[in-house]
Design an enzyme around this catalytic site. Structure first.
Site, PDB file in Angstrom:
ATOM      1  N   SER A 145      30.998  43.445  33.942  1.00  0.00           N
ATOM      2  CA  SER A 145      30.607  42.484  34.852  1.00  0.00           C
ATOM      3  C   SER A 145      29.348  43.043  35.628  1.00  0.00           C
ATOM      4  O   SER A 145      29.119  44.389  35.668  1.00  0.00           O
ATOM      5  CB  SER A 145      31.662  42.387  35.798  1.00  0.00           C
ATOM      6  OG  SER A 145      31.252  41.689  36.857  1.00  0.00           O
ATOM      7  N   TYR A 158      37.768  46.435  41.537  1.00  0.00           N
ATOM      8  CA  TYR A 158      37.222  45.666  40.524  1.00  0.00           C
ATOM      9  C   TYR A 158      36.097  46.153  40.151  1.00  0.00           C
ATOM     10  O   TYR A 158      35.533  46.341  38.795  1.00  0.00           O
ATOM     11  CB  TYR A 158      37.072  44.368  40.957  1.00  0.00           C
ATOM     12  CG  TYR A 158      36.463  43.342  39.998  1.00  0.00           C
ATOM     13  CD1 TYR A 158      37.320  42.464  39.307  1.00  0.00           C
ATOM     14  CD2 TYR A 158      35.090  43.101  39.475  1.00  0.00           C
ATOM     15  CE1 TYR A 158      36.975  41.625  38.199  1.00  0.00           C
ATOM     16  CE2 TYR A 158      34.736  42.419  38.540  1.00  0.00           C
ATOM     17  CZ  TYR A 158      35.718  41.494  38.207  1.00  0.00           C
ATOM     18  OH  TYR A 158      34.965  40.809  36.901  1.00  0.00           O
TER      19      TYR A 158
END
Length: 256
Positions: A145, A158
């Site tokens: 990401s 995350y």
């Protein structure tokens, strides 16, 4: 039907679902792992039965992964696995203030993405190593990401999971080559609403401001990531790389 096979974790929805259907459309055989049995059933209904295997599994749990890859090995019948896409993870990055973040919750984000990539890559290796060295050979594509590069508040777990996935990518590329290439795709803002199971599907609703954040002029689509994976799966001289697919968003300075 191609003799190439792709395995996508988190294949029931979002980027995983779109990737599975993209490669199915190219004639590849598709294996999809996901915790959501209903989502997998929907996916299977959209692909030829003889060229699709779906397995309900939690990719962050060792026993589930070992059992799933036993099924994959039997289904392949000695044929190689061409590409593993480590896509599983928790979609929501927000975990709240650091001082309130429980260790068990931190571990959920790490296991869903980083631990899952380790477990699935380890089990996939014998199947990947069956691939002939001609053309592009076998590869692993980790779905990271842009949040590994930049953050919003309260997204510690995350970001750490995705940053770890980037490091795992180059570590595996150095160690597993030349038999297996390993790369990462770093998606930016990708609209996944249309790629959920029927009960959770949503139409895109983007404002002009949403689009203007991207030098490319739009929010990303699942197909953008699927095509990036296709490139990495077939680019025989590319390994250890991080391919950012974000419409230029991380390159644009935005002031309040």
């Amino acid at each position: 039907m191609s003799d190439r096979t792709i395995l996508v974790t988190g294949g029931g929805s979002g980027i995983g679902r779109g990737t599975a259907l993209h490669f199915g459309g190219l004639g590849w055989r598709v294996v999809a792992l996901d915790r959501d049995e209903a989502a997998l059933a929907e996916l299977a209904s959209l692909l030829p039965a003889e060229a699709c295997l779906t397995i309900t599994a939690d990719c962050g749990q060792e026993a589930d992964v070992i059992a799933a890859f036993r099924q994959v090995d039997a289904w392949l019948g000695g044929a190689p696995l061409t590409c593993l896409v480590n896509n599983s993870g928790i979609a929501d990055p927000a975990c709240g203030p650091l001082e309130d973040l429980a260790l068990a919750d931190w571990q959920r984000w790490i296991d869903a993405s980083l631990t899952a990539a380790f477990l699935c890559s380890r089990q996939a290796l014998p199947l990947l190593r069956r691939a002939a060295p001609d053309q592009a050979g076998a590869s692993i594509v980790n779905i990271s990401s842009t949040r590994a590069l930049q953050s919003e508040p309260d997204t510690y777990a995350y970001a750490a999971a995705k940053g770890g996935l980037d490091a795992l990518t180059h570590a595996m590329a150095v160690s597993l080559g030349p038999q297996v290439r390993v790369n990462a795709v770093l998606p930016g803002w990708i609209e996944t609403g249309p790629w959920q199971k029927a009960t959770e599907r949503k139409a895109p609703d983007h404002s002009a401001a949403d689009r203007e954040q991207h030098p490319a002029g739009r929010v990303g689509e699942v197909a953008d990531i699927a095509r990036a994976i296709e490139y990495l799966a077939t680019a025989g001289f590319v390994t250890g790389q991080q391919l950012v697919v974000d419409g230029g968003m991380t390159r644009r300075m935005i002031y309040a």
